[in-house]
Design a protein around this motif. Structure first.
Motif, short mmCIF file in Angstrom:
data_model
loop_
_atom_site.label_atom_id
_atom_site.label_comp_id
_atom_site.label_asym_id
_atom_site.label_seq_id
_atom_site.Cartn_x
_atom_site.Cartn_y
_atom_site.Cartn_z
N GLY A 303 0.81 -1.22 0.00
CA GLY A 303 0.00 0.00 0.00
C GLY A 303 0.84 1.26 0.00
O GLY A 303 2.05 1.23 -0.23
N ALA A 304 0.16 2.36 0.27
CA ALA A 304 0.79 3.67 0.38
C ALA A 304 0.48 4.21 1.77
O ALA A 304 -0.53 3.83 2.38
N PRO A 305 1.32 5.10 2.31
CA PRO A 305 1.09 5.61 3.67
C PRO A 305 -0.33 6.13 3.91
O PRO A 305 -0.89 5.91 4.98
N THR A 306 -0.91 6.79 2.91
CA THR A 306 -2.27 7.32 3.04
C THR A 306 -3.25 6.24 3.49
O THR A 306 -4.14 6.48 4.31
N MET A 307 -3.09 5.04 2.92
CA MET A 307 -4.01 3.93 3.24
C MET A 307 -3.86 3.50 4.70
O MET A 307 -4.85 3.34 5.42
N TYR A 308 -2.62 3.33 5.13
CA TYR A 308 -2.39 2.89 6.52
C TYR A 308 -2.82 3.96 7.51
O TYR A 308 -3.38 3.65 8.57
N ILE A 309 -2.60 5.23 7.17
CA ILE A 309 -3.03 6.34 8.04
C ILE A 309 -4.55 6.32 8.19
O ILE A 309 -5.09 6.46 9.29
N LEU A 311 -6.61 3.79 7.90
CA LEU A 311 -7.08 2.63 8.68
C LEU A 311 -6.86 2.81 10.18
O LEU A 311 -7.76 2.58 10.98
N ILE A 312 -5.64 3.25 10.56
CA ILE A 312 -5.34 3.30 12.00
C ILE A 312 -6.09 4.43 12.71
O ILE A 312 -6.20 4.43 13.93
N ASN A 313 -6.62 5.39 11.94
CA ASN A 313 -7.33 6.51 12.56
C ASN A 313 -8.85 6.39 12.46
O ASN A 313 -9.57 7.31 12.86
N HIS A 314 -9.34 5.26 11.95
CA HIS A 314 -10.80 5.12 11.82
C HIS A 314 -11.44 4.90 13.19
O HIS A 314 -10.96 4.10 13.99
N PRO A 315 -12.56 5.61 13.48
CA PRO A 315 -13.17 5.50 14.81
C PRO A 315 -13.69 4.10 15.15
O PRO A 315 -13.78 3.75 16.32
N LEU A 335 7.09 6.91 4.70
CA LEU A 335 6.21 6.29 5.70
C LEU A 335 6.52 6.85 7.08
O LEU A 335 7.63 6.64 7.60
N PRO A 336 5.57 7.57 7.72
CA PRO A 336 5.83 8.10 9.06
C PRO A 336 6.05 6.96 10.07
O PRO A 336 5.33 5.96 10.05
N VAL A 337 7.04 7.12 10.94
CA VAL A 337 7.40 6.08 11.92
C VAL A 337 6.22 5.73 12.82
O VAL A 337 5.97 4.56 13.11
N GLU A 338 5.46 6.76 13.26
CA GLU A 338 4.34 6.49 14.17
C GLU A 338 3.25 5.66 13.49
O GLU A 338 2.58 4.85 14.13
N VAL A 339 3.10 5.84 12.20
CA VAL A 339 2.11 5.05 11.45
C VAL A 339 2.58 3.60 11.37
O VAL A 339 1.80 2.67 11.59
N GLN A 340 3.86 3.42 11.07
CA GLN A 340 4.44 2.08 11.01
C GLN A 340 4.25 1.35 12.35
O GLN A 340 3.77 0.19 12.37
N ASN A 341 4.60 2.00 13.42
CA ASN A 341 4.52 1.35 14.73
C ASN A 341 3.08 1.00 15.12
O ASN A 341 2.81 -0.10 15.61
N ARG A 342 2.17 1.94 14.90
CA ARG A 342 0.77 1.70 15.27
C ARG A 342 0.16 0.59 14.43
O ARG A 342 -0.57 -0.27 14.96
N PHE A 343 0.47 0.56 13.13
CA PHE A 343 -0.10 -0.46 12.26
C PHE A 343 0.41 -1.86 12.66
O PHE A 343 -0.34 -2.83 12.69
N GLU A 344 1.69 -1.94 12.99
CA GLU A 344 2.25 -3.23 13.40
C GLU A 344 1.65 -3.70 14.73
O GLU A 344 1.41 -4.89 14.93
#
Length: 571
Positions: A303-309, A311-315, A335-344
């Motif tokens: 994917g692209a960072p936009t997609m992971y961002i 997903l992890i921010n959906h209420p 890819l922002p580090v905080e996005v990577q960590n939260r998704f994992e």
């Protein structure tokens, strides 16, 4: 001359630094998967499943249909479809017929479509009924002789296929397609064609499988010539990096568009090479994707960072099970580090950053998925991919740690640009591809992108070239000058900002400019921000200094942040 390859010592022991690439057509992957796993699911689309046997049969049918209509080896066939079974069938069918595929973005406006069809010389296009009107309007200005029209409903499960026309009609989207001898229905073309296997006479190293269009700093879209071997190599390199994947056992979430070379390689070509099930998604909708992951249990999610961002921010995130995901390679933007960590944390899988460009099929680097990764790095070169950092002025190789232009060489690097020898010569030097990206390498062979030599903007994974947007703005009668840059956006990575200078005595609203751009540009290219100026910064020879605009924008953001911090301290 051999070059030092410190990255090989950083490879996980499971990834070989060099691979074997069979001299076969790209279609070989599909034939191999269908022979080994005929009854395994190849495609999943909105509840409909298609086996590898069925996919191969339909691809043969489509190839025979094209051959019967006079398609010859090397003819260009345009495919303008969202992610759906028809896109995969058309792709492999065209390749079986010996044609060169021209993947065409369904978001293209008439202006963009006319350029691509004329430049490629494609006489056949496969598209969806919703785009029929746009294609027929451009047809007189292009070489198009033949339209093959499908509907999203053609490959839906039975009940959904009955309901789909009603839904279209209720939404006012029921297109009126006028069929004729040269405007044909996709399903009719398939059904009337032989299922006989087709064996194209292909030279994998020199015959083109794909013309993939990319923009340039000049704003003119160029056709990147990718051979069968280029695409086979990148799929096999991808397999070597994803070494834990099991043949016939994986499910890949196909959210990345297949008309984009990143999705084409990491979802379709790589997926079919390991006989995976491709879960095709025609449009990215966060809540629908969460439900789909929960239901279909994909193991891989490029994917692209936009997609992971998103997903992890959906209420409603907590309502869905994402634990099936084992590996993701993120590309198209940092890819922002905080996005990577939260998704994992949410999935238990691995998410790493990679890098590539259309001219390299596209992937050249990624962090090891199950090895040592470095945040902020694009990772290690893939097997058989040589890399060096060169002085952009002299071309001399620079030592470790010094910033210069990234140059790559490998079996995935293009033959060149279609009918553009001068532009090819500017980026291909003795087999080395000059990427236009400024980077450096550390002692362990990890690479870091620090800036773009080109002024390309990447918004939500899509490449946007400022010159193209500027030229559209220049067409507005009230605009004297325009400059476009990318500015940070928390969701899209970057968004487009336009600086405009109006002609004396003239001024129009942002909504007027939006309307002007919407008629001429795909939606993702339209500026989201405008700033009116009396003049733009320029060099002595009159060239607009985009870099200065970016620096001013950065200083303004930093000043705003300082003010906000001061206010927080005093409140």
């Amino acid at each position: 001359m051999s070059i030092a390859k410190p990255w090989i010592a950083s490879y996980p022991p499971e990834t070989a630094p060099s691979l074997e690439y069979p001299r076969v057509p790209l279609t070989h992957f599909l034939e191999e998967a269908a022979a080994e796993f005929p009854d395994h699911h190849a495609l999943y689309f909105m509840g409909k499943r298609i086996t590898y046997r069925e996919l191969l049969t339909m691809s043969y049918q489509f190839a025979n249909a094209l051959l019967r209509r006079g398609i010859k080896k090397g003819d260009r066939v345009a495919i303008m479809l969202p992610n759906c079974p028809q896109a995969v069938i058309s792709y492999y069918g065209a390749l079986f017929a010996g044609a060169t595929v021209v993947m065409t973005n369904p978001l293209y406006t008439e202006r963009e479509l006319i350029h691509q069809l004329n430049d490629s010389g494609a006489e056949t296009i496969i598209t969806v009924d919703l785009l029929y009107k746009r294609v027929t309007q451009v047809r007189p200005s292009t070489p198009l002789k033949r339209l093959i029209i499908t509907s999203i409903g053609d490959f839906l499960p039975l009940v959904k296929s009955w309901l789909y026309p009603l839904v279209q009609w209720k939404q006012g989207q029921k297109p009126q397609v006028v069929y004729s001898s040269d405007v044909e229905a996709f399903l009719a073309v398939l059904k009337e064609s032989a299922v006989t296997p087709v064996k194209p006479d292909i030279d994998p190293e020199n015959d083109l499988a794909l013309l993939q269009y990319t923009g340039g700093t000049t704003g003119v879209a160029k056709g990147v010539m990718l051979t069968h071997l280029n695409l086979i190599a990148n799929a096999l390199q991808c397999r070597a990096v994803l070494y834990k994947c099991q043949r016939g056992r994986e499910r890949i979430l196909g959210v990345l568009p297949l008309f984009h070379v990143y999705g084409m390689t990491t979802v379709m070509n790589q997926g079919i090479s390991i006989a995976a099930e491709l879960i095709l998604v025609p449009k990215f909708n966060v809540k629908e994707i969460l439900g789909l992951i929960d239901k279909t249990k994909p193991t891989l999610f490029p994917g692209a960072p936009t997609m992971y961002i998103g997903l992890i921010n959906h209420p409603d995130l907590a309502k869905y099970d994402l634990k099936s995901i084992e590996a993701c390679v993120s590309g198209s933007a940092p890819l922002p580090v905080e996005v990577q960590n939260r998704f994992e944390e949410l999935t238990g899988g691995k998410l790493v950053e990679g890098y590539g460009l259309t001219e390299a099929s596209p992937v050249t680097h990624s962090n090891p998925i199950w090895g040592r990764r470095i945040n902020g790095s694009i990772g290690l070169p893939w097997p058989d991919t040589d890399c060096k950092i060169v002085d952009p002025a002299t071309g001399e190789e620079l030592p470790n740690g010094e910033i210069g232009e990234l140059a790559v060489r490998g079996p995935q690097v293009m033959l060149g640009y279609w009918n553009r020898p001068e532009e090819t010569a500017a980026v291909l030097r003795d087999g080395w591809l000059l990427t236009g990206d400024m980077a450096y390498m550390d002692e362990q062979g990890y690479f870091y992108i620090v800036d773009r030599k080109k002024d390309m903007i990447i918004a939500g994974g899509f490449n946007i070239y400022p010159r193209e947007v500027e030229e559209v703005l220049f067409e507005h009668p009230a605009i004297q000058e325009a400059a476009v840059i990318g500015v940070p956006d928390p969701y899209r990575g970057e968004t487009v900002k336009a600086f405009v200078v109006f002609k004396q005595g003239q001024e129009v609203s942002q909504s007027d400019l939006d309307e002007h751009c919407r008629k001429r540009l795909a939606a993702y290219k339209i500026p989201r921000l405008y700033e009116v100026r009396t003049e733009l910064p320029k060099t002595m020879v009159g060239k607009v200094l985009r870099r200065q605009l970016q620096e001013e924008e950065k200083a303004r953001r930093e000043q705003t942040e300082e003010v906000n911090q001061e206010q927080e301290k005093t409140s």
